[in-house]
Design an enzyme around this catalytic site. Structure first.
Site, PDB file in Angstrom:
ATOM      1  CD  GLU A 289      66.157  99.002  81.760  1.00 42.86           C
ATOM      2  OE1 GLU A 289      66.019  97.770  81.783  1.00 42.86           O
ATOM      3  OE2 GLU A 289      65.777  99.738  82.685  1.00 42.86           O
ATOM      4  CG  HIS A 310      48.333 116.330  62.196  1.00 42.09           C
ATOM      5  ND1 HIS A 310      47.743 117.118  61.227  1.00 42.09           N
ATOM      6  CD2 HIS A 310      48.104 115.040  61.820  1.00 42.09           C
ATOM      7  CE1 HIS A 310      47.161 116.331  60.328  1.00 42.09           C
ATOM      8  NE2 HIS A 310      47.369 115.073  60.665  1.00 42.09           N
ATOM      9  CE  LYS A 424      66.811 101.512  90.825  1.00 42.29           C
ATOM     10  NZ  LYS A 424      66.907 100.061  90.736  1.00 42.29           N
TER      11      LYS A 424
HETATM   12  O1  PA5 Z   1      64.949  95.759  83.098  1.00 40.28           O
HETATM   13  C1  PA5 Z   1      65.129  95.867  84.299  1.00 40.28           C
HETATM   14  O2  PA5 Z   1      65.673  94.965  84.919  1.00 40.28           O
HETATM   15  C2  PA5 Z   1      64.639  97.075  85.104  1.00 40.28           C
HETATM   16  O3  PA5 Z   1      64.191  98.119  84.354  1.00 40.28           O
HETATM   17  C3  PA5 Z   1      63.543  96.607  86.029  1.00 40.28           C
HETATM   18  O4  PA5 Z   1      62.513  96.033  85.250  1.00 40.28           O
HETATM   19  C4  PA5 Z   1      62.964  97.685  86.910  1.00 40.28           C
HETATM   20  O5  PA5 Z   1      63.972  98.453  87.481  1.00 40.28           O
HETATM   21  C5  PA5 Z   1      62.117  97.072  88.013  1.00 40.28           C
HETATM   22  O6  PA5 Z   1      62.898  96.209  88.800  1.00 40.28           O
HETATM   23  P1  PA5 Z   1      62.282  95.217  89.837  1.00 40.28           P
HETATM   24  O7  PA5 Z   1      61.434  94.250  89.108  1.00 40.28           O
HETATM   25  O8  PA5 Z   1      63.447  94.574  90.502  1.00 40.28           O
HETATM   26  O9  PA5 Z   1      61.453  96.023  90.824  1.00 40.28           O
END
Ligand code: PA5
Length: 439
Positions: A289, A310, A424
């Site tokens: 990310e 393996h 989303k």
């Molecule tokens: O790194 C990030 O911000 C995202 O991957 C969030 O961790 C994930 O989408 C969960 O978001 P939230 O904590 O708002 O539910």
């Protein structure tokens, strides 16, 4: 104090001293930008000082909640996705028995997970467990609006209220979310849940050292003070040491960028002990990310050896040369087991007698590294003295700091994740969410 160490001796053909000294100026500049808060995403740098910022009062409050909830729950459900569950799971699974579900000492609840999937079968199985066992819940969402945990929490909340009544259910739920906004914040206020705040300036994937990670880890019976101490000691190293030789986070960031520029677009994080599998999952989110954007970024992948030797071992040895490997090498096991003598030696493994399993595993590791190097794959080794809370704290901070520096060297904003929104929007439109029909 021992620290985790980065061994680069199996890199020499691919990333030599000249490459590293050329990259050194870039990583030092990137660290300066990170420490001064003058780069992109600088409103999400709260994680940099988190190990120092977590107060003894917060730790005491968390320990109080652990004592209160573990007296009434045999199972603790952590509801969250991405950064809202992976860090806790990484630490818990690194420390607990592989057979924790059936080997309980009864002092701390079994931590299970929800909100990280939309599988109907998963929830049916989970609800069967929750029908049988006494349980409590942490619902974790920074935004407070993420669909997966919202759906899971609605199912679990309804069950909890039916099982214990509304008032007792509210005593069994802890909400970890934004201080002021979001649907989860509003529910928590209305229902009177015990709450913890995720600081505004800490993004999900950097939040394991906030209550997001600390509460579930403490609920599972692990020492969060030691985890924080490890992170603090690593932080000192990351911010104070100015040479690649003394600063493993800067060295890691430098090597990654040298290799990336030489066409190594995939990094495989490998362990030789299965309890680190979820640390790799956490690491994949952290790096995927943070760096995968604007058409750039090393693709983070992970393997568990010797298991995957393996299966994927063949590809790494002889497939397309697009990767480098980072091996998490654990020096000491926490337990020992002897290989029994067998006079007949029908299986032909008596030559191993007198050697510990860890010695055999270390030889498998070295044999693998040498073979992959010969096969044209650069290999880095992160030496971890032992898998405990302290060294996990070091590893967490090491990877986070290196990620921030590496992302700035790459030229991206390592602290946003605009691409996560695309699926989303489609999902909301397909499901008929109000306001998404024309998107
Ligand atoms: O790194 C990030 O911000 C995202 O991957 C969030 O961790 C994930 O989408 C969960 O978001 P939230 O904590 O708002 O539910």
């Amino acid at each position: 104090m021992k620290t985790i160490n980065l061994d680069i001796q199996h890199l020499s053909h691919f990333c030599g001293d000249t490459d590293l000294s050329a990259m050194s100026a870039e990583v030092l500049k990137a660290r300066k930008v990170l420490m001064e808060g003058s780069g992109r995403g600088n409103d999400f740098l709260g994680w940099v000082t988190l190990p120092e910022d977590v107060t003894p009062q917060l730790v005491d409050d968390i320990k109080g909640e652990v004592a209160r909830l573990s007296s009434k729950a045999k199972v603790f459900v952590v509801v969250g996705i991405g950064g809202s569950y992976l860090g806790a799971r990484a630490v818990i699974e690194a420390l607990q028995s592989e057979f924790a579900a059936v080997q309980r000492d009864g002092k701390f609840p079994l931590v299970v997970y929800a909100g990280h999937t939309l599988s109907e079968d998963y929830y049916c199985q989970l609800m069967e467990l929750l029908e049988r066992e006494d349980y409590a819940v942490a619902v974790i969402s920074k935004s407070g609006t993420t669909t997966e945990p919202a759906v899971a929490f609605r199912i679990i909340k309804a069950h909890l209220e039916k099982k214990y009544g509304k008032a007792e259910a509210a005593q069994r739920i802890v909400a970890i979310t934004d201080a002021h906004k979001g649907a989860l914040h509003d529910i928590a206020v209305q229902e009177g849940y015990h709450t913890y705040v995720i600081p505004d300036n800490v993004g999900g994937r950097f939040s394991v050292l906030t209550p997001v990670g600390l509460l579930p880890i403490a609920m599972a019976g692990y020492d969060i003070n030691l985890l924080l101490q490890g992170a603090r000691d690593m932080r000192r190293l990351c911010v104070e040491k100015d040479t690649l030789a003394d600063n493993p986070a800067l060295l890691y960031a430098a090597v990654r960028n040298v290799l990336y520029r030489k066409g190594r677009k995939v990094e495989i994080l490998e362990n030789f002990v299965p309890q680190l599998k979820y640390l790799s999952e956490w690491w994949k989110q952290l790096y995927g990310e943070s760096e995968g954007k604007e058409g750039k970024g090393i693709l983070p992948h992970s393997l568990s050896f010797t298991t995957d030797l393996h299966s994927m071992g063949q590809y790494v040895q002889e497939g397309e040369r697009l990767m480098f490997e980072t091996v998490l090498s654990v020096a000491q096991p926490r337990h020992s087991i002897a290989i029994p003598d067998d006079e007949q030696n029908l299986d032909g493994i008596n030559y191993l007698l007198g050697k510990s399993l860890t010695e055999i595993n270390h030889n498998a590791e070295l044999g693998t590294i040498l073979a992959h190097c010969d096969g044209g794959v650069p290999v880095l080794r992160i030496e971890v003295p032992e898998v405990d809370e302290y060294y996990l704290g070091q590893l967490i901070y090491f990877f986070e700091f290196a990620c921030g520096v590496s992302g700035y060297v790459l030229g991206v904003n390592p602290f946003d994740q605009p691409g996560v929104e695309a699926y989303k929007k489609n999902m909301f439109r397909l499901l008929g969410k109000p306001g998404y029909a024309d998107k």
